[in-house]
Design a protein around this motif. Structure first.
Motif, short mmCIF file in Angstrom:
data_model
loop_
_atom_site.label_atom_id
_atom_site.label_comp_id
_atom_site.label_asym_id
_atom_site.label_seq_id
_atom_site.Cartn_x
_atom_site.Cartn_y
_atom_site.Cartn_z
N UNK A 249 0.86 -1.19 0.00
CA UNK A 249 0.00 0.00 0.00
C UNK A 249 0.89 1.24 0.00
N UNK A 250 0.70 2.08 -1.02
CA UNK A 250 1.53 3.29 -1.17
C UNK A 250 0.73 4.59 -1.02
N UNK A 251 -0.60 4.50 -1.17
CA UNK A 251 -1.44 5.68 -1.00
C UNK A 251 -2.71 5.31 -0.25
N UNK A 252 -3.30 6.30 0.43
CA UNK A 252 -4.60 6.11 1.06
C UNK A 252 -5.53 7.24 0.66
N UNK A 253 -6.78 6.89 0.50
CA UNK A 253 -7.85 7.83 0.13
C UNK A 253 -8.67 8.12 1.38
N UNK A 254 -8.97 9.39 1.63
CA UNK A 254 -9.62 9.82 2.88
C UNK A 254 -11.06 10.26 2.63
N UNK A 255 -12.04 9.35 2.71
CA UNK A 255 -13.43 9.72 2.41
C UNK A 255 -14.04 10.72 3.38
N UNK A 256 -13.65 10.68 4.67
CA UNK A 256 -14.23 11.65 5.61
C UNK A 256 -13.77 13.07 5.29
N UNK A 257 -12.53 13.23 4.81
CA UNK A 257 -12.08 14.53 4.33
C UNK A 257 -12.96 15.00 3.17
N UNK A 258 -13.28 14.09 2.26
CA UNK A 258 -14.12 14.43 1.10
C UNK A 258 -15.53 14.77 1.55
N UNK A 259 -16.09 13.98 2.48
CA UNK A 259 -17.45 14.25 2.95
C UNK A 259 -17.52 15.58 3.68
N UNK A 260 -16.48 15.90 4.44
CA UNK A 260 -16.47 17.19 5.14
C UNK A 260 -16.42 18.34 4.14
N UNK A 261 -15.58 18.21 3.12
CA UNK A 261 -15.47 19.26 2.10
C UNK A 261 -16.78 19.42 1.32
N UNK A 262 -17.55 18.33 1.22
CA UNK A 262 -18.82 18.37 0.49
C UNK A 262 -19.98 18.86 1.36
N UNK A 263 -19.70 19.16 2.63
CA UNK A 263 -20.74 19.65 3.53
C UNK A 263 -21.61 18.56 4.13
N UNK A 264 -21.18 17.30 4.02
CA UNK A 264 -21.95 16.19 4.58
C UNK A 264 -21.49 15.79 5.97
N UNK A 265 -20.30 16.22 6.38
CA UNK A 265 -19.77 15.94 7.71
C UNK A 265 -19.13 17.21 8.25
N UNK A 266 -19.12 17.33 9.57
CA UNK A 266 -18.54 18.52 10.19
C UNK A 266 -17.91 18.14 11.53
N UNK A 267 -16.83 18.83 11.86
CA UNK A 267 -16.14 18.64 13.13
C UNK A 267 -16.35 19.85 14.03
N UNK A 268 -16.32 19.63 15.34
CA UNK A 268 -16.31 20.73 16.28
C UNK A 268 -14.91 21.33 16.33
#
Length: 519
Positions: A249-268
């Motif tokens: 494994x040489x790369x990882x894809x971060x779906x939560x980063x993508x969901x946050x950027x799309x406005x579907x997830x948010x952090x405090x």
């Protein structure tokens, strides 16, 4: 019928090492069997793969998506490995008057009592490891210093040596119970092929077949013991398989980063500072104790209840974000959990129209981000089987790329230097019932119905797998239609369990992080 599992065994190393003349008994197995790739579950990890293997049922039916899986209702990560799953192939054999030996299979604890022997692959704090209980004493008398897991430091030569020793002991013990009991069905597992691959794959896509390569050492030892096993069961039906494959494994894809950027997830803006500080102190102490060989002792002395839900590591993956209270649930519509090459998306809604809307947005955002990074992905919509079943799965088809649940990254993908699961495991079937050649399209859920059909037993109607086209041409097995029945079974003999056992949850999660299963 004997089933021999080689956890994480992969044709990506077996085939080149066979061609190099370094694995003569795998060569023999290839020549004498019907063989091919065996597609794993979604996601392609130990749990749910081994329960799916045992039951012939998909994870959507099992509501099981990892050693831990997100609970949509409680919005926490639950441990899943102690959930009793009825209708395993050996339960069906017992239910129809047959006997079985089950040895070292994940998900075999807690068990339903059967006519035969079960040596469970349970964590070492269980009160019982065997059915009947006296089988454990028989095992430990036979194989001195038998271990349920390799407890040596994972970056040490001692870990490799203990792995090799456990290969020998597992083969010896499994063969003992098979010979002693002559069961209708025997199912056993060697796990070192997975464990050493996690820690010692190395920098190359195909590790070298050299004596100083720990992964090759393990495969070479398995090959030696496999040769003895093939000789001992020359005229019997034997299936050799794995729950998934393996890859660099040489790369990882971060779906939560993508969901946050799309406005579907948010952090405090901030979380539980006290828990974060405790987590840092815990990590430092674990590193120090591990270096001097006292970590196992410390885990026995310090109650894990004091550390339950304390984050581990600096990365803000889903589990740590949950532990620290960093997810803003009022502004979050979906979160992503991961399992190696698979992203599982949970829509935080109950209305079908809302679920569909959230999944459409999530799929669009993830597809766009993945394709912008040059990744080949595919999506599956899933029917909810319970609170742990995700609504959407994204499978990464690109080699050497996995998923990560991290929020705290700067781009959809980032570089790593590790190893992990591939979707395709191995399948070999050898013996008088089987043809030779290749088999296409085999799935791990197909093993249980194929085995029960080969043994002449009816299949539980709950099985969703299919009978594989692997039987010798013109035989009754190749031509007969499968019979099914409504399996009920008896109550499980639990002997305790980790579900709700807070004193051990932290320890289990530590080990999952150690293997790269949890962030």
């Amino acid at each position: 019928m004997i089933l021999l599992g080689l956890d994480g065994a992969t044709l990506s190393v077996i085939e080149p090492w066979v061609e190099a003349g370094r694995l003569p008994n795998f060569r023999r197995l290839l020549d004498e069997s019907v063989s091919g790739e065996l597609e794993s579950t979604v996601p392609e990890i130990t749990v749910p793969a081994w329960p799916a293997f045992a039951t012939g049922r998909d994870p959507t039916d099992l509501d099981m998506y990892g050693f831990t899986h997100f609970n949509r209702e409680t919005r926490e990560n639950d441990l899943s490995h102690d959930e009793f799953v009825p209708g395993k192939m050996w339960d069906a054999v017992d239910d129809q008057g047959g006997s079985a030996v089950v040895f070292n299979i994940p998900g075999s604890y807690p068990w339903q009592a059967i006519d035969g022997t079960i040596i469970a692959a349970a964590p070492e704090y269980k009160e019982e490891y065997a059915h009947p209980p006296e089988r454990w004493d028989e095992l430990t008398d036979l194989v001195d210093d038998y271990k349920l897991r390799n407890d040596a430091p994972t970056d040490s030569r001692e870990y490799v040596e203990q792995s090799l020793d456990l290969v020998d002991k597992r083969f010896e013990a499994f063969e003992h119970f098979v010979r002693k009991e002559s069961p209708d069905l025997a199912v056993g597992l060697i796990r070192a092929t997975d464990r050493v691959a996690h820690h010692f794959w190395g920098p190359e896509s195909t590790p070298p077949a050299s004596e100083d390569n720990p992964l090759f050492e393990v495969y070479q030892r398995v090959d030696e013991r496999l040769g003895e096993f093939l000789d001992a069961h020359e005229n019997e039906d034997l299936v050799v398989m794995s729950d998934h494959g393996f890859e660099k494994v040489r790369r990882q894809f971060a779906p939560n980063y993508v969901l946050e950027r799309a406005g579907l997830a948010a952090l405090t803006d901030s979380g539980d500072a006290k828990k974060a500080a405790l987590g840092t102190a815990r990590d430092l102490a674990s590193d120090a104790l591990g270096q001097v060989g006292l970590l196992t002792l410390a885990r026995k002395v310090i109650p894990e209840s004091a550390l339950t839900d304390v984050p581990t590591g600096d990365d803000l993956g889903l589990d740590n974000a949950l532990s620290m209270g960093r997810i803003d649930w009022d502004r979050t519509e979906a979160v992503a959990d991961v399992g190696q090459k698979t992203t599982t998306v949970y829509a935080l809604a109950d209305d079908e129209t809302e679920i569909e809307r959230i999944c459409d947005r999530a799929e669009s955002a993830l597809r766009t981000a993945a394709e912008s990074e040059g990744l080949d992905v595919r999506f599956r919509r899933l029917a909810r089987g319970g609170p742990h079943t995700p609504d959407l799965a994204m499978i990464i088809e690109t080699p050497e790329v996995h998923a990560s649940s991290r929020f705290d990254v700067d781009a959809p993908t980032f570089e790593v230097d590790t190893s992990g699961h591939a979707r395709e495991g191995i399948f070999f079937a050898r013996g008088p019932s089987f043809r030779t050649g290749s088999v296409e399209g085999a799935h791990i859920t197909d093993i249980a119905p194929t085995v029960l059909h080969a043994l002449g037993y009816d299949l539980p109607a709950s099985m969703t797998g299919e009978i594989l086209d692997v039987f010798a041409e013109g035989t009754d097995l190749a031509e007969r239609e499968a019979a099914t029945y409504d399996f009920v079974g008896r109550d499980a003999v639990t002997g305790g369990g980790v579900s709700g056992d807070e004193e051990k949850e932290g320890e289990v999660k530590d080990r999952l992080r150690e293997l790269g299963y949890l962030e």
